[in-house]
Design an enzyme around this catalytic site. Structure first.
Site, mmCIF file in Angstrom:
data_model
loop_
_atom_site.group_PDB
_atom_site.id
_atom_site.type_symbol
_atom_site.label_atom_id
_atom_site.label_comp_id
_atom_site.label_asym_id
_atom_site.label_seq_id
_atom_site.Cartn_x
_atom_site.Cartn_y
_atom_site.Cartn_z
ATOM 1 N N HIS A 52 -7.085 9.790 -1.911
ATOM 2 C CA HIS A 52 -6.482 9.686 -0.574
ATOM 3 C C HIS A 52 -7.387 10.276 0.510
ATOM 4 O O HIS A 52 -7.514 9.715 1.606
ATOM 5 C CB HIS A 52 -5.122 10.394 -0.609
ATOM 6 C CG HIS A 52 -4.128 9.888 0.358
ATOM 7 N ND1 HIS A 52 -2.788 9.802 0.081
ATOM 8 C CD2 HIS A 52 -4.247 9.442 1.637
ATOM 9 C CE1 HIS A 52 -2.136 9.324 1.124
ATOM 10 N NE2 HIS A 52 -3.005 9.103 2.076
ATOM 11 N N LYS A 61 -2.285 6.243 -4.418
ATOM 12 C CA LYS A 61 -3.376 7.189 -4.105
ATOM 13 C C LYS A 61 -3.049 8.571 -4.650
ATOM 14 O O LYS A 61 -1.874 8.924 -4.768
ATOM 15 C CB LYS A 61 -3.549 7.316 -2.575
ATOM 16 C CG LYS A 61 -3.498 5.998 -1.826
ATOM 17 C CD LYS A 61 -3.723 6.155 -0.341
ATOM 18 C CE LYS A 61 -3.496 4.840 0.383
ATOM 19 N NZ LYS A 61 -2.146 4.647 0.900
ATOM 20 N N TYR A 121 3.604 9.691 -0.039
ATOM 21 C CA TYR A 121 4.544 9.118 0.936
ATOM 22 C C TYR A 121 6.013 9.329 0.557
ATOM 23 O O TYR A 121 6.889 9.206 1.399
ATOM 24 C CB TYR A 121 4.310 7.607 1.119
ATOM 25 C CG TYR A 121 2.947 7.235 1.633
ATOM 26 C CD1 TYR A 121 2.139 8.155 2.294
ATOM 27 C CD2 TYR A 121 2.451 5.939 1.469
ATOM 28 C CE1 TYR A 121 0.876 7.815 2.750
ATOM 29 C CE2 TYR A 121 1.190 5.596 1.928
ATOM 30 C CZ TYR A 121 0.413 6.533 2.556
ATOM 31 O OH TYR A 121 -0.829 6.184 3.012
ATOM 32 N N ASP A 152 0.853 -1.185 0.000
ATOM 33 C CA ASP A 152 0.000 0.000 0.000
ATOM 34 C C ASP A 152 0.889 1.236 0.000
ATOM 35 O O ASP A 152 1.594 1.495 0.972
ATOM 36 C CB ASP A 152 -0.891 0.008 1.253
ATOM 37 C CG ASP A 152 -1.787 1.235 1.276
ATOM 38 O OD1 ASP A 152 -2.825 1.188 0.602
ATOM 39 O OD2 ASP A 152 -1.431 2.234 1.936
HETATM 40 P P1 NDP Z 1 1.072 1.155 11.799
HETATM 41 O O1 NDP Z 1 -0.156 1.241 12.636
HETATM 42 O O2 NDP Z 1 1.211 0.057 10.832
HETATM 43 O O3 NDP Z 1 2.323 1.162 12.809
HETATM 44 C C1 NDP Z 1 3.638 1.297 12.366
HETATM 45 C C2 NDP Z 1 4.551 1.306 13.572
HETATM 46 O O4 NDP Z 1 4.485 0.043 14.238
HETATM 47 C C3 NDP Z 1 6.005 1.541 13.210
HETATM 48 O O5 NDP Z 1 6.563 2.435 14.167
HETATM 49 C C4 NDP Z 1 6.626 0.146 13.349
HETATM 50 O O6 NDP Z 1 7.983 0.250 13.711
HETATM 51 C C5 NDP Z 1 5.809 -0.417 14.485
HETATM 52 N N1 NDP Z 1 5.768 -1.875 14.527
HETATM 53 C C6 NDP Z 1 5.369 -2.723 13.548
HETATM 54 N N2 NDP Z 1 5.411 -3.989 13.964
HETATM 55 C C7 NDP Z 1 5.874 -3.955 15.243
HETATM 56 C C8 NDP Z 1 6.147 -4.962 16.217
HETATM 57 N N3 NDP Z 1 5.955 -6.260 15.945
HETATM 58 N N4 NDP Z 1 6.613 -4.578 17.434
HETATM 59 C C9 NDP Z 1 6.815 -3.258 17.702
HETATM 60 N N5 NDP Z 1 6.564 -2.264 16.821
HETATM 61 C C10 NDP Z 1 6.093 -2.611 15.606
HETATM 62 O O7 NDP Z 1 1.330 2.591 11.080
HETATM 63 P P2 NDP Z 1 0.904 3.463 9.855
HETATM 64 O O8 NDP Z 1 0.259 4.679 10.422
HETATM 65 O O9 NDP Z 1 2.051 3.613 8.956
HETATM 66 O O10 NDP Z 1 -0.257 2.666 9.082
HETATM 67 C C11 NDP Z 1 0.015 1.615 8.191
HETATM 68 C C12 NDP Z 1 -0.187 2.007 6.739
HETATM 69 O O11 NDP Z 1 -1.514 2.447 6.470
HETATM 70 C C13 NDP Z 1 0.662 3.199 6.275
HETATM 71 O O12 NDP Z 1 2.027 2.890 6.204
HETATM 72 C C14 NDP Z 1 -0.014 3.541 4.985
HETATM 73 O O13 NDP Z 1 0.324 2.623 3.972
HETATM 74 C C15 NDP Z 1 -1.495 3.394 5.401
HETATM 75 N N6 NDP Z 1 -2.065 4.682 5.874
HETATM 76 C C16 NDP Z 1 -3.011 5.282 5.084
HETATM 77 C C17 NDP Z 1 -3.578 6.492 5.458
HETATM 78 C C18 NDP Z 1 -4.592 7.115 4.586
HETATM 79 O O14 NDP Z 1 -4.928 8.302 4.801
HETATM 80 N N7 NDP Z 1 -5.138 6.402 3.623
HETATM 81 C C19 NDP Z 1 -3.222 7.169 6.724
HETATM 82 C C20 NDP Z 1 -2.266 6.416 7.511
HETATM 83 C C21 NDP Z 1 -1.728 5.226 7.086
HETATM 84 P P3 NDP Z 1 9.129 -0.623 12.943
HETATM 85 O O15 NDP Z 1 9.218 -0.078 11.554
HETATM 86 O O16 NDP Z 1 10.334 -0.352 13.782
HETATM 87 O O17 NDP Z 1 8.680 -2.064 13.006
#
Ligand code: NDP
Length: 307
Positions: free
Chosen positions: A114, A83, A54, A49
């Site tokens: 978006h 998006k 981004y 995604d």
């Molecule tokens: P998430 O809710 O997926 O959380 C990401 C965080 O979780 C990072 O800091 C990551 O750190 C951490 N993490 C992941 N796995 C673990 C684990 N097992 N243990 C501890 N920490 C963990 O974040 P997003 O807000 O990025 O949402 C996901 C996706 O959704 C986005 O990347 C995007 O593609 C989409 N999105 C779409 C939006 C929209 O308006 N349409 C708005 C927001 C997001 P690390 O990298 O260190 O693992």
């Protein structure tokens, strides 16, 4: 079974893998993106995604080319979403063309609006002179007249925005990508979309940066009960409900490990929903979203600039 092995079917007949890797990576970590995508594809993640906004698309494109050349995956076996950002509301085709060039692809599997908003270019200021539905109309036209998108959908649409879309256009979005997790189950919106054949996609399933939702006691109790990790529970919470889920990680070990699918009972799913109703919290609470008609938006306390 891995959660990444599950597929759902969209209202246009196309298939979509239930778990997609989120790519709203921190801007300072962009140099890790190529490795991260290659590792993800090698681990069986088949859905990515992304979004023009981004800034990660060029690095994803390099990774995809490498994966195709080295025979790690074939184009037709993976699912790519991008998006169009509100700052490009009147140029959905231009935005898509840029994304395709960055991604080094001829088509994307899913193209989304978006936000149902129009911004003045390069700002977060809503430009009231324009109608966000015109962006959706352009996306419909792109689907009808080009081979650049397989499916089309929306993101951050409330019931109110969708009702207007139904009244004024004749194509039902394949998906609505919104923030969903055990602190924001959005049950009314989910039911409304299901009744209209729109598949939900859950963004920020871990609570975004730092994954705060992994600390919820109920999630950890369920992890113990089902002999899974808290992350598996947060991912499977959506897959069990028939919702696509988009976790982000740049940690290569986590990507290699992947996410186990946990068949959570209806009773436990209901407990997670109840937790969300009692402990409501919206993490991606972009200020510009306040007028979109999400009933709970005004309770948001943690303002991000929106991704
Ligand atoms: P998430 O809710 O997926 O959380 C990401 C965080 O979780 C990072 O800091 C990551 O750190 C951490 N993490 C992941 N796995 C673990 C684990 N097992 N243990 C501890 N920490 C963990 O974040 P997003 O807000 O990025 O949402 C996901 C996706 O959704 C986005 O990347 C995007 O593609 C989409 N999105 C779409 C939006 C929209 O308006 N349409 C708005 C927001 C997001 P690390 O990298 O260190 O693992």
């Amino acid at each position: 079974m891995k959660a990444t092995e599950v597929d759902f079917t969209l209202n246009d007949g196309n298939k979509i893998p239930a778990v997609g890797l989120g790519t709203a990576f921190p801007r300072e970590n962009q140099d890790l993106v190529t490795d991260c995508i290659i590792t993800a594809l090698k681990s069986g993640i088949r859905h990515i995604d992304t979004a023009w906004y981004y800034g990660s698309e060029p690095m994803i494109g390099v990774a995809l080319q490498k994966a195709f050349t080295e025979g790690i995956v074939k184009r037709e076996d993976i699912f790519i979403t991008t998006k169009v950002w509100p700052g490009r509301h009147d140029d959905a085709l231009g935005s898509l063309n840029d994304s395709l060039e960055f991604l080094q692809l001829d088509y994307v599997d899913l193209f989304l609006q978006h936000w149902p908003l129009c911004f003045i270019k390069d700002t977060f200021t809503v430009d009231e002179r324009f109608d966000p539905l015109d962006t959706w109309k352009e996306i419909i036209e792109i689907k009808k007249t080009t081979k650049k998108v397989k499916s089309i959908g929306v993101s951050n649409y409330s019931i109110r925005s969708l009702e207007r879309l139904f009244k004024e256009t004749d194509v039902i979005p394949a998906v609505n990508q919104v923030e969903l997790h055990p602190r924001l189950p959005q049950l009314e919106l989910v039911e409304f979309c299901r009744d209209h054949g729109i598949l939900m996609e859950a963004f920020s399933p871990l609570g975004s940066g730092g994954a705060p939702l992994l600390k919820i006691p109920l999630v950890n109790e369920l992890a113990e009960k089902y002999k899974a990790t808290a992350t598996d529970i947060l991912i499977s919470f959506h897959v069990c409900k028939g919702t696509v889920v988009l976790p982000r990680t740049q940690n290569l070990e986590r990507l290699k490990q992947g996410w186990e699918f946990v068949k959570i009972s209806n009773e436990d799913l209901a407990k997670l929903n109840e937790y969300g109703i009692a402990n409501h919290y919206r993490y991606i609470a972009a200020e510009f979203g306040i007028n979109l008609g999400f009933p709970d938006w005004n309770d948001s306390v943690d303002y991000h600039t929106g991704v």
